[in-house]
Every structure is written in structure tokens, then in C-alpha cells.
Design a protein around this motif. Structure first.
Motif, PDB file in Angstrom:
ATOM      1  N   VAL A  17      43.570  39.685  36.112  1.00 23.23           N
ATOM      2  CA  VAL A  17      43.892  38.762  35.022  1.00 23.23           C
ATOM      3  C   VAL A  17      42.685  37.863  34.726  1.00 23.23           C
ATOM      4  CG1 VAL A  17      45.303  36.768  34.367  1.00 23.23           C
ATOM      5  CG2 VAL A  17      46.385  38.789  35.376  1.00 23.23           C
ATOM      6  N   GLU A  18      42.050  37.369  35.796  1.00 23.50           N
ATOM      7  CA  GLU A  18      40.872  36.515  35.608  1.00 23.50           C
ATOM      8  C   GLU A  18      39.749  37.264  34.898  1.00 23.50           C
ATOM      9  OE1 GLU A  18      39.907  35.188  39.511  1.00 23.50           O
ATOM     10  OE2 GLU A  18      41.597  33.786  39.636  1.00 23.50           O
ATOM     11  N   ALA A  19      39.695  38.576  35.143  1.00 25.89           N
ATOM     12  CA  ALA A  19      38.668  39.402  34.499  1.00 25.89           C
ATOM     13  C   ALA A  19      39.139  39.941  33.151  1.00 25.89           C
ATOM     14  CB  ALA A  19      38.288  40.564  35.413  1.00 25.89           C
ATOM     15  N   ASP A  20      40.314  39.494  32.709  1.00 20.89           N
ATOM     16  CA  ASP A  20      40.908  39.935  31.447  1.00 20.89           C
ATOM     17  C   ASP A  20      41.154  41.443  31.426  1.00 20.89           C
ATOM     18  OD1 ASP A  20      42.048  39.310  29.002  1.00 20.89           O
ATOM     19  OD2 ASP A  20      40.215  39.758  27.884  1.00 20.89           O
ATOM     20  N   ASP A  21      41.498  41.969  32.591  1.00 22.86           N
ATOM     21  CA  ASP A  21      41.834  43.389  32.709  1.00 22.86           C
ATOM     22  C   ASP A  21      43.344  43.491  32.949  1.00 22.86           C
ATOM     23  OD1 ASP A  21      42.086  46.072  33.209  1.00 22.86           O
ATOM     24  OD2 ASP A  21      40.459  46.196  34.669  1.00 22.86           O
ATOM     25  N   ARG A  22      44.092  43.346  31.875  1.00 20.99           N
ATOM     26  CA  ARG A  22      45.553  43.313  32.005  1.00 20.99           C
ATOM     27  C   ARG A  22      46.128  44.646  32.446  1.00 20.99           C
ATOM     28  NH1 ARG A  22      46.763  40.212  26.300  1.00 20.99           N
ATOM     29  NH2 ARG A  22      45.671  38.269  26.779  1.00 20.99           N
ATOM     30  N   SER A  23      45.488  45.712  32.077  1.00 21.26           N
ATOM     31  CA  SER A  23      45.971  47.034  32.456  1.00 21.26           C
ATOM     32  C   SER A  23      45.964  47.199  33.976  1.00 21.26           C
ATOM     33  CB  SER A  23      45.116  48.115  31.803  1.00 21.26           C
ATOM     34  OG  SER A  23      45.537  49.403  32.215  1.00 21.26           O
ATOM     35  N   ARG A  24      44.853  46.786  34.615  1.00 21.24           N
ATOM     36  CA  ARG A  24      44.770  46.880  36.068  1.00 21.24           C
ATOM     37  C   ARG A  24      45.746  45.919  36.733  1.00 21.24           C
ATOM     38  NH1 ARG A  24      39.864  44.643  38.091  1.00 21.24           N
ATOM     39  NH2 ARG A  24      40.724  43.503  39.840  1.00 21.24           N
ATOM     40  N   ALA A  25      45.902  44.747  36.137  1.00 20.50           N
ATOM     41  CA  ALA A  25      46.845  43.777  36.694  1.00 20.50           C
ATOM     42  C   ALA A  25      48.268  44.331  36.675  1.00 20.50           C
ATOM     43  CB  ALA A  25      46.774  42.476  35.904  1.00 20.50           C
ATOM     44  N   ARG A  26      48.641  44.931  35.571  1.00 20.75           N
ATOM     45  CA  ARG A  26      49.986  45.509  35.474  1.00 20.75           C
ATOM     46  C   ARG A  26      50.175  46.631  36.478  1.00 20.75           C
ATOM     47  NH1 ARG A  26      52.291  45.295  29.396  1.00 20.75           N
ATOM     48  NH2 ARG A  26      53.885  46.528  30.398  1.00 20.75           N
ATOM     49  N   ALA A  27      49.156  47.466  36.637  1.00 16.35           N
ATOM     50  CA  ALA A  27      49.262  48.580  37.578  1.00 16.35           C
ATOM     51  C   ALA A  27      49.459  48.076  39.001  1.00 16.35           C
ATOM     52  CB  ALA A  27      48.014  49.451  37.493  1.00 16.35           C
ATOM     53  N   ASP A  45      50.840  44.874  50.186  1.00 11.45           N
ATOM     54  CA  ASP A  45      51.534  44.129  49.125  1.00 11.45           C
ATOM     55  C   ASP A  45      50.727  42.905  48.715  1.00 11.45           C
ATOM     56  OD1 ASP A  45      53.593  45.935  49.296  1.00 11.45           O
ATOM     57  OD2 ASP A  45      54.905  44.647  50.489  1.00 11.45           O
ATOM     58  N   LEU A  46      50.261  42.145  49.707  1.00 12.78           N
ATOM     59  CA  LEU A  46      49.501  40.930  49.418  1.00 12.78           C
ATOM     60  C   LEU A  46      48.187  41.256  48.712  1.00 12.78           C
ATOM     61  CD1 LEU A  46      50.055  39.017  52.785  1.00 12.78           C
ATOM     62  CD2 LEU A  46      51.170  38.570  50.591  1.00 12.78           C
ATOM     63  N   ALA A  47      47.552  42.346  49.133  1.00 13.72           N
ATOM     64  CA  ALA A  47      46.289  42.739  48.499  1.00 13.72           C
ATOM     65  C   ALA A  47      46.508  43.099  47.040  1.00 13.72           C
ATOM     66  CB  ALA A  47      45.668  43.915  49.255  1.00 13.72           C
ATOM     67  N   ARG A  48      47.592  43.795  46.741  1.00 16.72           N
ATOM     68  CA  ARG A  48      47.883  44.155  45.345  1.00 16.72           C
ATOM     69  C   ARG A  48      48.162  42.917  44.501  1.00 16.72           C
ATOM     70  NH1 ARG A  48      50.888  48.778  47.865  1.00 16.72           N
ATOM     71  NH2 ARG A  48      49.719  50.660  47.356  1.00 16.72           N
ATOM     72  N   LEU A  49      48.890  41.953  45.045  1.00 16.26           N
ATOM     73  CA  LEU A  49      49.154  40.718  44.309  1.00 16.26           C
ATOM     74  C   LEU A  49      47.847  39.977  44.030  1.00 16.26           C
ATOM     75  CD1 LEU A  49      52.353  39.411  46.144  1.00 16.26           C
ATOM     76  CD2 LEU A  49      52.225  40.346  43.830  1.00 16.26           C
ATOM     77  N   LEU A  50      46.964  39.955  45.017  1.00 19.19           N
ATOM     78  CA  LEU A  50      45.671  39.301  44.828  1.00 19.19           C
ATOM     79  C   LEU A  50      44.822  40.072  43.826  1.00 19.19           C
ATOM     80  CD1 LEU A  50      43.819  37.035  45.571  1.00 19.19           C
ATOM     81  CD2 LEU A  50      43.237  38.224  47.687  1.00 19.19           C
ATOM     82  N   ASP A  51      44.886  41.385  43.882  1.00 20.33           N
ATOM     83  CA  ASP A  51      44.144  42.214  42.934  1.00 20.33           C
ATOM     84  C   ASP A  51      44.620  41.959  41.508  1.00 20.33           C
ATOM     85  OD1 ASP A  51      42.303  44.263  42.193  1.00 20.33           O
ATOM     86  OD2 ASP A  51      43.962  45.664  42.021  1.00 20.33           O
ATOM     87  N   ALA A  52      45.922  41.777  41.333  1.00 18.57           N
ATOM     88  CA  ALA A  52      46.457  41.482  40.002  1.00 18.57           C
ATOM     89  C   ALA A  52      45.902  40.164  39.479  1.00 18.57           C
ATOM     90  CB  ALA A  52      47.981  41.433  40.052  1.00 18.57           C
ATOM     91  N   ARG A  53      45.806  39.168  40.355  1.00 19.79           N
ATOM     92  CA  ARG A  53      45.239  37.883  39.937  1.00 19.79           C
ATOM     93  C   ARG A  53      43.786  38.027  39.519  1.00 19.79           C
ATOM     94  NH1 ARG A  53      43.477  33.690  44.217  1.00 19.79           N
ATOM     95  NH2 ARG A  53      41.448  34.504  43.554  1.00 19.79           N
ATOM     96  N   LEU A  54      43.021  38.767  40.304  1.00 24.50           N
ATOM     97  CA  LEU A  54      41.614  38.982  39.977  1.00 24.50           C
ATOM     98  C   LEU A  54      41.471  39.728  38.646  1.00 24.50           C
ATOM     99  CD1 LEU A  54      40.234  40.043  43.479  1.00 24.50           C
ATOM    100  CD2 LEU A  54      39.922  37.833  42.339  1.00 24.50           C
TER     101      LEU A  54
END
Length: 218
Positions: free
Chosen positions: A106-116, A95-104
């Protein structure tokens, strides 16, 4: 056995009983021993899995804690997220890794991956607080993408422990929809809840102040 008259008869009776029942006793004892061994082995396996997940997550945190994340570091971070979620998918670390991945993302402007990543936490996590965090972050993403009504639906599952933050984002969504009164009410509720629970909530008063300025201009 008491009615048997001699020791020889007793011994023969014991032999016959063992011949009839001994195999099943041995099998039962073997099954019981296997069960104990299997449980202990499972416990050891689980402990090993938890330790492996913890170590990988620690590597991920240290890697992403850098001021600037280069391409190589970003790729390695993504690999670690994949390893943690694939191999330890039901753990807290996933869970924590996915939340961190979403932040990364967003920083990379990859909203699709963040949403997933956030949707995966919402769908798969058994931890209400982390699911609530994912809902808050997903709702903010939806607002950025002009999906205010969808954001309001997403926020319905946020737990009471995050009520002040939920009220703030509800206000943001209502404001995006042009519902000034509902936005004001939600932001005021957010401030009230934050004060009740002694939780700092920055920027909400500024939103209320700006709302008053907008009304003056209109």
C-alpha cells in the motif's frame, strides 16, 4: 508349557516358538522404535522450522521499522516475505509476514500486491483474528477502489473480537453507497461497541459530526 514334562522339552518348545515368532517380534520392535525416533525427529524439525521462521520475521520487522525504506531494503523485505511464506506457510509468522507485506505494498501504491497478500491470509490462515484483520484491511482497499458492495461482503467474515472496527468500515461502505441512515447507524454501533470493550476508536465521531454537517448543507 506346563504340560511339558522335562526342561529339555521346554527348551525345545521355546526354540520352536522363537523360530516361528521371533522375526515378527523383532520387526514389531523395530517399527515401534522407528516410530518413536520418527516422532522425535519430527518434533525437532518442527521446532527448528519455528525458530527459523521467527528469526526471519524478526529480521523483517527490524528492516521495515525504519523511518524511510530504500529500494534495497524494500527488495530485501519482499525476499524475506517470500522466504517465510514459501518455507513456513502454515505458521503464525507467515500470516504476519503477509499482513506486513500488504502494508508495504500500500505504501508503494501497489494495491494489486496488497490485495493478493490479504486474500492469501483470508484463504489460508487458521487464525480467526488475523483473518479478520485481513478482511478489514481488504475491505478498506476495496472502498478506495470504489467497490463498496464487495467490501460489505468481505466484512461478513470479521469475528466479534473486531466488531467495533467492522462496524466502522461498514459505515464507511454504506456512506460510499449514499445510504446515510445506514452509515449513521453503523458508526453509532461502532462507538457503542468500542466503549463497551474499552477499545479506542478514533475518527468515528468526526464522521458522525461531518454527516450532520452534510445533512445541514443539503
Amino acid at each position: 508349557m506346563a504340560e511339558l514334562r522335562t526342561e529339555e522339552e521346554q527348551l525345545e518348545a521355546i526354540k520352536r516358538w522363537w523360530k516361528e515368532n521371533g522375526t515378527s517380534l523383532i520387526a514389531g520392535a523395530a517399527i515401534a522404535a522407528a516410530g518413536v525416533f520418527g516422532w522425535n525427529a519430527w518434533q525437532d524439525y518442527q521446532a527448528g522450522q519455528g525458530e527459523a521462521a521467527s528469526l526471519r520475521y524478526q529480521q523483517l520487522v527490524e528492516l521495515t521499522g525504519q523511518d524511510e525504506l530504500g529500494d534495497d531494503a524494500r527488495r530485501r523485505a519482499e525476499e524475506l516475505v517470500t522466504e517465510i511464506t514459501d518455507e513456513h506457510g502454515t505458521t503464525l509468522y507467515a500470516d504476519l509476514a503477509r499482513l506486513l507485506d500488504a502494508r508495504l505494498a500500500v505504501e508503494a501504491d501497489d494495491r494489486s500486491r496488497a490485495r493478493a497478500a490479504l486474500e492469501a491470509v483470508i484463504e489460508e490462515s487458521e487464525r480467526g483474528y488475523l483473518e479478520g484483520l485481513a478482511r478489514l484491511r481488504l475491505a478498506r482497499l476495496q472502498l478506495v477502489e470504489g467497490e463498496a458492495e464487495t467490501a460489505l461482503t468481505t466484512l461478513e467474515g470479521v469475528p466479534e473480537a473486531l466488531a467495533a472496527q467492522r462496524a466502522e468500515v461498514v459505515g464507511d461502505a454504506q456512506h460510499a453507497l449514499g445510504r446515510v441512515d445506514q452509515a449513521r447507524q453503523a458508526w453509532q454501533e461502532a462507538l457503542s461497541l468500542a466503549e463497551q470493550h474499552n477499545q479506542p476508536l478514533y475518527g468515528v465521531q468526526l464522521k458522525l459530526d461531518d454527516l450532520g454537517t452534510e445533512e445541514a448543507i443539503l
